[in-house]
Motif scaffolding. Structure first.
Motif, PDB file in Angstrom:
ATOM      1  N   ASP A 177     -45.111  57.675 -53.544  1.00 40.14           N
ATOM      2  CA  ASP A 177     -46.241  57.006 -54.174  1.00 40.14           C
ATOM      3  C   ASP A 177     -47.365  57.971 -54.508  1.00 40.14           C
ATOM      4  OD1 ASP A 177     -44.956  54.642 -54.028  1.00 40.14           O
ATOM      5  OD2 ASP A 177     -45.875  54.010 -52.152  1.00 40.14           O
ATOM      6  N   ARG A 178     -47.457  59.051 -53.777  1.00 43.15           N
ATOM      7  CA  ARG A 178     -48.569  59.964 -54.015  1.00 43.15           C
ATOM      8  C   ARG A 178     -48.331  60.852 -55.222  1.00 43.15           C
ATOM      9  NH1 ARG A 178     -48.072  62.116 -48.126  1.00 43.15           N
ATOM     10  NH2 ARG A 178     -45.943  61.882 -48.859  1.00 43.15           N
ATOM     11  N   GLY A 179     -47.109  60.953 -55.662  1.00 38.99           N
ATOM     12  CA  GLY A 179     -46.820  61.741 -56.850  1.00 38.99           C
ATOM     13  C   GLY A 179     -46.809  63.228 -56.605  1.00 38.99           C
ATOM     14  N   LEU A 180     -46.993  63.667 -55.363  1.00 37.34           N
ATOM     15  CA  LEU A 180     -47.077  65.090 -55.089  1.00 37.34           C
ATOM     16  C   LEU A 180     -45.870  65.607 -54.336  1.00 37.34           C
ATOM     17  CD1 LEU A 180     -50.812  65.371 -53.992  1.00 37.34           C
ATOM     18  CD2 LEU A 180     -49.823  66.164 -56.129  1.00 37.34           C
ATOM     19  N   ARG A 181     -45.232  64.745 -53.544  1.00 34.24           N
ATOM     20  CA  ARG A 181     -44.212  65.236 -52.630  1.00 34.24           C
ATOM     21  C   ARG A 181     -42.799  65.069 -53.144  1.00 34.24           C
ATOM     22  NH1 ARG A 181     -46.049  65.910 -47.499  1.00 34.24           N
ATOM     23  NH2 ARG A 181     -44.054  66.898 -47.219  1.00 34.24           N
ATOM     24  N   GLY A 182     -42.594  64.230 -54.159  1.00 39.57           N
ATOM     25  CA  GLY A 182     -41.238  64.003 -54.620  1.00 39.57           C
ATOM     26  C   GLY A 182     -40.459  63.220 -53.588  1.00 39.57           C
ATOM     27  N   GLU A 183     -39.164  63.318 -53.617  1.00 37.16           N
ATOM     28  CA  GLU A 183     -38.330  62.563 -52.689  1.00 37.16           C
ATOM     29  C   GLU A 183     -38.276  63.260 -51.345  1.00 37.16           C
ATOM     30  OE1 GLU A 183     -33.683  61.555 -52.225  1.00 37.16           O
ATOM     31  OE2 GLU A 183     -34.560  61.421 -54.217  1.00 37.16           O
ATOM     32  N   LYS A 184     -38.607  62.527 -50.305  1.00 33.76           N
ATOM     33  CA  LYS A 184     -38.608  63.080 -48.961  1.00 33.76           C
ATOM     34  C   LYS A 184     -37.276  62.822 -48.278  1.00 33.76           C
ATOM     35  CE  LYS A 184     -42.084  63.692 -46.713  1.00 33.76           C
ATOM     36  NZ  LYS A 184     -42.797  64.818 -46.135  1.00 33.76           N
ATOM     37  N   ILE A 185     -37.015  63.558 -47.219  1.00 35.40           N
ATOM     38  CA  ILE A 185     -35.811  63.321 -46.424  1.00 35.40           C
ATOM     39  C   ILE A 185     -35.955  61.991 -45.699  1.00 35.40           C
ATOM     40  CG2 ILE A 185     -34.610  64.099 -44.355  1.00 35.40           C
ATOM     41  CD1 ILE A 185     -34.964  66.913 -45.296  1.00 35.40           C
ATOM     42  N   LEU A 186     -34.903  61.191 -45.735  1.00 34.38           N
ATOM     43  CA  LEU A 186     -34.933  59.881 -45.114  1.00 34.38           C
ATOM     44  C   LEU A 186     -34.908  59.982 -43.592  1.00 34.38           C
ATOM     45  CD1 LEU A 186     -32.430  57.850 -47.288  1.00 34.38           C
ATOM     46  CD2 LEU A 186     -34.904  57.717 -47.326  1.00 34.38           C
ATOM     47  N   ASP A 187     -35.254  58.865 -42.937  1.00 35.85           N
ATOM     48  CA  ASP A 187     -35.101  58.830 -41.497  1.00 35.85           C
ATOM     49  C   ASP A 187     -33.622  58.905 -41.151  1.00 35.85           C
ATOM     50  OD1 ASP A 187     -34.180  55.817 -40.554  1.00 35.85           O
ATOM     51  OD2 ASP A 187     -35.178  55.847 -42.496  1.00 35.85           O
ATOM     52  N   ARG A 188     -33.342  59.330 -39.949  1.00 39.90           N
ATOM     53  CA  ARG A 188     -31.970  59.664 -39.575  1.00 39.90           C
ATOM     54  C   ARG A 188     -31.034  58.449 -39.546  1.00 39.90           C
ATOM     55  NH1 ARG A 188     -33.046  63.553 -34.477  1.00 39.90           N
ATOM     56  NH2 ARG A 188     -34.998  62.390 -34.375  1.00 39.90           N
ATOM     57  N   ARG A 189     -31.559  57.293 -39.206  1.00 45.02           N
ATOM     58  CA  ARG A 189     -30.688  56.120 -39.188  1.00 45.02           C
ATOM     59  C   ARG A 189     -30.258  55.759 -40.601  1.00 45.02           C
ATOM     60  NH1 ARG A 189     -28.959  52.018 -36.047  1.00 45.02           N
ATOM     61  NH2 ARG A 189     -28.757  49.947 -36.977  1.00 45.02           N
ATOM     62  N   SER A 190     -31.160  55.846 -41.569  1.00 44.43           N
ATOM     63  CA  SER A 190     -30.792  55.569 -42.958  1.00 44.43           C
ATOM     64  C   SER A 190     -29.780  56.591 -43.463  1.00 44.43           C
ATOM     65  CB  SER A 190     -32.035  55.574 -43.851  1.00 44.43           C
ATOM     66  OG  SER A 190     -32.916  54.529 -43.496  1.00 44.43           O
ATOM     67  N   VAL A 191     -29.955  57.848 -43.059  1.00 47.06           N
ATOM     68  CA  VAL A 191     -28.996  58.883 -43.426  1.00 47.06           C
ATOM     69  C   VAL A 191     -27.616  58.543 -42.882  1.00 47.06           C
ATOM     70  CG1 VAL A 191     -28.354  61.282 -42.972  1.00 47.06           C
ATOM     71  CG2 VAL A 191     -30.687  60.738 -43.666  1.00 47.06           C
ATOM     72  N   LEU A 192     -27.557  58.113 -41.633  1.00 52.16           N
ATOM     73  CA  LEU A 192     -26.270  57.792 -41.013  1.00 52.16           C
ATOM     74  C   LEU A 192     -25.606  56.606 -41.704  1.00 52.16           C
ATOM     75  CD1 LEU A 192     -24.115  58.004 -38.828  1.00 52.16           C
ATOM     76  CD2 LEU A 192     -25.625  56.729 -37.289  1.00 52.16           C
ATOM     77  N   LEU A 193     -26.355  55.562 -41.966  1.00 53.07           N
ATOM     78  CA  LEU A 193     -25.781  54.385 -42.619  1.00 53.07           C
ATOM     79  C   LEU A 193     -25.266  54.722 -44.018  1.00 53.07           C
ATOM     80  CD1 LEU A 193     -28.283  51.578 -41.538  1.00 53.07           C
ATOM     81  CD2 LEU A 193     -26.005  52.046 -40.623  1.00 53.07           C
ATOM     82  N   GLN A 194     -26.014  55.550 -44.735  1.00 55.52           N
ATOM     83  CA  GLN A 194     -25.557  55.943 -46.060  1.00 55.52           C
ATOM     84  C   GLN A 194     -24.266  56.762 -45.977  1.00 55.52           C
ATOM     85  OE1 GLN A 194     -26.405  55.223 -49.071  1.00 55.52           O
ATOM     86  NE2 GLN A 194     -25.129  56.708 -50.133  1.00 55.52           N
ATOM     87  N   TYR A 195     -24.156  57.621 -44.974  1.00 59.30           N
ATOM     88  CA  TYR A 195     -22.957  58.433 -44.813  1.00 59.30           C
ATOM     89  C   TYR A 195     -21.751  57.558 -44.476  1.00 59.30           C
ATOM     90  CZ  TYR A 195     -20.334  62.666 -43.699  1.00 59.30           C
ATOM     91  OH  TYR A 195     -19.412  63.681 -43.688  1.00 59.30           O
ATOM     92  N   PHE A 620     -25.722  65.026 -37.155  1.00 61.96           N
ATOM     93  CA  PHE A 620     -25.319  66.217 -37.917  1.00 61.96           C
ATOM     94  C   PHE A 620     -24.655  65.813 -39.225  1.00 61.96           C
ATOM     95  CE2 PHE A 620     -25.525  67.124 -33.429  1.00 61.96           C
ATOM     96  CZ  PHE A 620     -26.297  68.281 -33.392  1.00 61.96           C
ATOM     97  N   LEU A 621     -25.433  65.196 -40.089  1.00 63.80           N
ATOM     98  CA  LEU A 621     -24.916  64.664 -41.345  1.00 63.80           C
ATOM     99  C   LEU A 621     -25.790  65.118 -42.510  1.00 63.80           C
ATOM    100  CD1 LEU A 621     -24.259  60.968 -40.252  1.00 63.80           C
ATOM    101  CD2 LEU A 621     -22.602  62.830 -40.320  1.00 63.80           C
ATOM    102  N   PRO A 622     -25.207  65.218 -43.710  1.00 63.10           N
ATOM    103  CA  PRO A 622     -26.021  65.469 -44.901  1.00 63.10           C
ATOM    104  C   PRO A 622     -26.929  64.259 -45.154  1.00 63.10           C
ATOM    105  CG  PRO A 622     -23.683  65.877 -45.324  1.00 63.10           C
ATOM    106  CD  PRO A 622     -23.778  65.159 -44.015  1.00 63.10           C
ATOM    107  N   PRO A 623     -28.130  64.481 -45.723  1.00 64.89           N
ATOM    108  CA  PRO A 623     -28.662  65.760 -46.197  1.00 64.89           C
ATOM    109  C   PRO A 623     -29.409  66.549 -45.135  1.00 64.89           C
ATOM    110  CG  PRO A 623     -30.162  64.021 -46.786  1.00 64.89           C
ATOM    111  CD  PRO A 623     -29.007  63.354 -46.101  1.00 64.89           C
ATOM    112  N   LEU A 624     -29.481  66.020 -43.900  1.00 65.13           N
ATOM    113  CA  LEU A 624     -30.197  66.746 -42.857  1.00 65.13           C
ATOM    114  C   LEU A 624     -29.457  68.000 -42.425  1.00 65.13           C
ATOM    115  CD1 LEU A 624     -31.234  63.731 -40.591  1.00 65.13           C
ATOM    116  CD2 LEU A 624     -32.459  64.702 -42.532  1.00 65.13           C
TER     117      LEU A 624
END
Length: 788
Positions: A177-195, A620-624
């Motif tokens: 929303d701030r327009g400065l940071r771009g896409e941030k790394i998701l929280d680890r649980r969301s990363v795991l569910l997506q994997y 230990f999963l992408p993108p982390l």
């Protein structure tokens, strides 16, 4: 504490003393230093230290002694200078020679490069980049600090996930929303569910039976068209197979305990009490691994609230009308005549309200000593005779043999006794009635259990009630719910798939290196007393850190055999879901008999089990993390997160044990106030919890940064051309990767007064580690920061 992050730090010995050990420092050499300069500087200091008023020539033996002393100092200085030069040379290879780094061109690195390119570079936008706050409410909206949301329960910005996963690799995700940071790394649980989602949607290795059943279940969950077409018919058919019910006018008056046993065995439905398996915490300290059946109060469907004056629960008056409307809607969807539905709903609410009176929140039961009350099944039967406990428990854990002398643990015996009294009263009152409120109560609980497998009319009714109760969580996208449902029944399959895809060697490397660096950090602290230091070190030294992998199933054939009797259709989600409930019960039964702790595939943080410090594979999963990433990227993200987890787990109350926590917390906060031009105002002091969290995250970054060069240089032996991304030097890639860590989903965010990325500014304040200065070019007054 070290003034700058250290690399290749030797293990420091602990000297017993009644006073706190002085803080140890090891400064990295400045860029201008080399062994020759160090030696000349030492010689100059020695010559200048000679007294000027001495005119008489000393005796010859004194000249010889001074010569030997001078020679010894010179040799030591030369050795130290050589070591410093070697350290600086190795660091420069990974830090200052950007033109010589080899680009990583693997698909994983190309994806990571695309993500980094969408984010602001902390070394080209240092001013605006670091001045956002994390979860603290210490800065008001008009104070100049640009907040990301308060980070406290109930804040509107924390009701939903703040980042969206990109649809596919290579496609840009939602911008911040701030327009400065771009896409941030998701929280680890969301990363795991997506994997897990990617694994279930992949088409690799089609011949494996259990894997294909898990994927078929997942896809049938996604097939909402078939679910809508089926409507309520599958549930009505199931009810008829159970003997019908009074609402439909067709009920064969089944026995209460027989119906309850059937719901517990085949449908994982527990209308009057909760049932699960676990250890007794009173025995864990003695090393006992025995698990017990544990009986708790149920999750009542009727909304209740706790009255702190009467110390009783009661139905929420303001929610009774929405709850009544939802119950009427459910019966209408099931074809109940409107003329009789109000009678059934009324008795259901009345029975629910009576049961709610004896329910109590966890904190009250804890203070009253009502948790983990041990008794035999025979004793439980005498206390609550309306339930046939042995028959019900045997049904739930079939085919295990249970006897009346087996012990169970109760978590609210007052509720269990009162519940039995209420059921007995209602059964007797309606013994000759055709309405059977107790039977209707059980079947409405079964409806709630099977709600995820029914069409959108049911789920919309449930959602409307949730909104009326003040809940704004929409539950996430359909795929996420389907992943979670699949894991409930096919956890062994997903665990095996995840284990196959986990880079065990690289994961173990990070675990061991971070833990070793963590132990070094402990020795740098100013401890309040040596007793605390020795206690912590003994505990830490006894731990064995390792990757948490399941040991119970080791082959595809064993997994296929485990699910050999499961039949999964691609278009019948309701029948598939019923089988899932049966699998869930078998999973609970296995927990009661197994001694080893089965790996929890949904776990994303380390935990202690005896003398083992276990790190779940889901970390230990992408993108982390990815084995093909440069080590700089893995350590900058997952190394930091792992170190932070260890600090929180092993040092939960370090603030009271070390002066360093306060000093570092204040130092970092002074940096922030100075950078935001708020220094000297005095209104922005940190609490003890905030100081500790600042120290934890700053120390975690130091720990990761300290052991990264060691891992990087070790990798050079195996691969002389360790790669980088986007032409960045390895240290810059480390810090840039770390800057992507998102604080929004951090469980400790309410104690963190600034965003973790600001810690780069503190690290770089007085260090040659950073490729460029992080001073703001547009500020008229530049500040000289102290080293924390």
């Amino acid at each position: 504490m070290s003034e700058t992050p250290k690399e290749l730090e030797p293990q420091l010995s602990v000297q017993p003393s009644s006073q706190p050990e002085p803080e140890r420092r090891l400064q990295l050499p400045l860029p201008s230093q080399d062994p020759h300069d160090t030696r000349q500087h030492t010689q100059l200091q020695l010559s200048e230290s000679e007294p000027e008023h001495q005119h008489q020539a000393p005796p010859v033996w004194i000249n010889h002694r001074r010569g030997l002393l001078f020679l010894g100092f010179s040799v030591c200085a030369a050795i130290l200078g050589l070591i410093c030069y070697k350290h600086r040379h190795l660091l420069n290879r990974s830090n200052n020679q950007e033109g010589k780094v080899t680009p990583c061109l693997s698909p994983a690195c190309q994806w990571a490069s695309a993500q980094l390119s969408m984010s602001a570079d902390p070394f080209t936008q240092p001013c605006d980049y670091f001045l956002f706050t994390c979860g603290s409410d210490r800065l008001s909206a008009d104070s100049g600090g640009r907040q990301r949301g308060q980070g406290i329960p109930g804040h509107p910005q924390n009701q939903k996930e703040t980042a969206a996963w990109p649809k596919r690799r290579g496609q840009s995700g939602a911008r911040d929303d701030r327009g400065l940071r771009g896409e941030k790394i998701l929280d680890r649980r969301s990363v795991l569910l997506q994997y897990l989602r990617e694994m279930l949607e992949s088409n690799d290795r089609p011949g494996r039976a259990a894997v294909q059943k898990a994927k078929a279940f997942y896809h049938s969950c996604l097939d909402t068209k078939s679910i809508e077409t089926a409507g309520a018919e599958p549930f009505l058919t199931l009810v008829q197979n159970l003997g019908g019910w009074a609402v439909s006018g067709q009920w064969n008056r089944t026995d209460f305990n027989a119906t309850l046993s059937l719901l517990m065995r085949d449908y994982a439905t527990f209308p009057f009490f909760n049932l699960y398996v676990g250890k007794d915490p009173n025995e864990i300290a003695r090393g006992t691994t025995k698990r017990y059946i544990q009986i708790d109060q149920p999750d009542l469907l009727i909304p209740i609230e706790w009255n702190s004056k009467t110390l009783k629960s009661q139905a929420k008056t303001q929610t009774l009308l929405p709850f009544l409307a939802s119950c009427q809607r459910y019966l209408a969807l099931l074809g109940a005549p409107s003329s009789s539905s109000m009678i059934h709903v009324g008795t259901f609410i009345s029975l629910s309200s009576e049961l709610a009176v004896s329910a109590a929140p966890l904190h009250h039961r804890h203070t009253q000593g009502q948790l983990y009350q041990r008794m035999t099944i025979r004793e439980l039967q005498s206390k609550a005779p309306a339930i046939d406990w042995l028959a019900c428990l045997q049904a739930a854990f079939h085919p295990l043999l249970l006897i009346e002398d087996d012990q169970v643990l109760l978590h609210n015996s007052l509720y269990i006794v009162q519940m039995s009294h209420i059921i007995g009263k209602w059964l007797k009152r309606h013994e000759l009635s055709t309405s059977s409120p107790v039977h209707t109560y059980m079947l409405l609980n079964l409806l709630h259990t099977l709600m995820p497998a029914l069409d959108s009319r049911f789920t919309e009714t449930e959602k409307n009630l949730s909104l009326a109760l003040g809940n704004t969580d929409e539950g996430g996208p359909r795929w996420k719910r389907c992943v979670l449902e699949t894991e409930r029944g096919f956890d062994s399959v997903l665990t095996h798939l995840l284990r196959e895809r986990t880079a065990h060697r690289e994961a173990e490397e990070i675990i061991q290196n971070i833990f070793s660096s963590f132990k070094s950090k402990l020795r740098e602290l100013k401890w309040t007393d040596q007793k605390s230091f020795r206690f912590v070190m003994r505990k830490v030294q006894s731990l064995i850190p390792r990757l948490w992998t399941t040991r119970e199933i080791s082959s595809e054939a064993e997994i296929d055999q485990l699910f050999s009797k499961v039949t999964v259709g691609t278009h019948g989600f309701f029948s598939n879901y019923v089988q899932l409930l049966s699998l869930w019960q078998k999973r609970r039964r296995r927990l009661l008999t197994e001694q080893d702790e089965a790996a929890d595939i949904l776990s994303v943080t380390p935990f202690l089990l005896g003398d083992e410090l276990l790190f779940p594979m889901g970390m230990f999963l992408p993108p982390l993390f990815h084995p093909n990433y440069p080590r700089a990227m893995n350590y900058g993200v997952l190394g930091f997160l792992t170190a932070k987890d260890i600090l929180h787990l092993l040092l939960p109350d370090i603030y009271s044990q070390s002066e360093t926590v306060h000093d570092v917390g204040e130092c970092v906060w002074d940096h922030y106030l100075t950078a935001t031009e708020k220094a000297g105002r005095g209104a922005f002091s940190l609490s003890a919890a905030q100081q500790q969290e600042v120290w934890v995250q700053y120390s975690a970054l130091q720990i990761a940064l300290q052991c990264f060069p060691q891992a990087y240089h070790q990798s050079l032996k195996n691969d002389p051309e360790d790669t980088s991304i986007s032409g960045l030097s390895h240290t810059r890639l480390f810090l840039t990767s770390f800057s992507q860590v998102n604080c929004d989903s951090d469980p400790y965010r309410e104690f963190m007064p600034l965003e973790p990325s600001f810690l780069i500014t503190v690290i770089c304040a007085n260090s040659d580690l950073c490729p460029t200065s992080l001073q703001c070019a547009n500020k008229t007054q530049q500040h000289s920061f102290q080293t924390c």
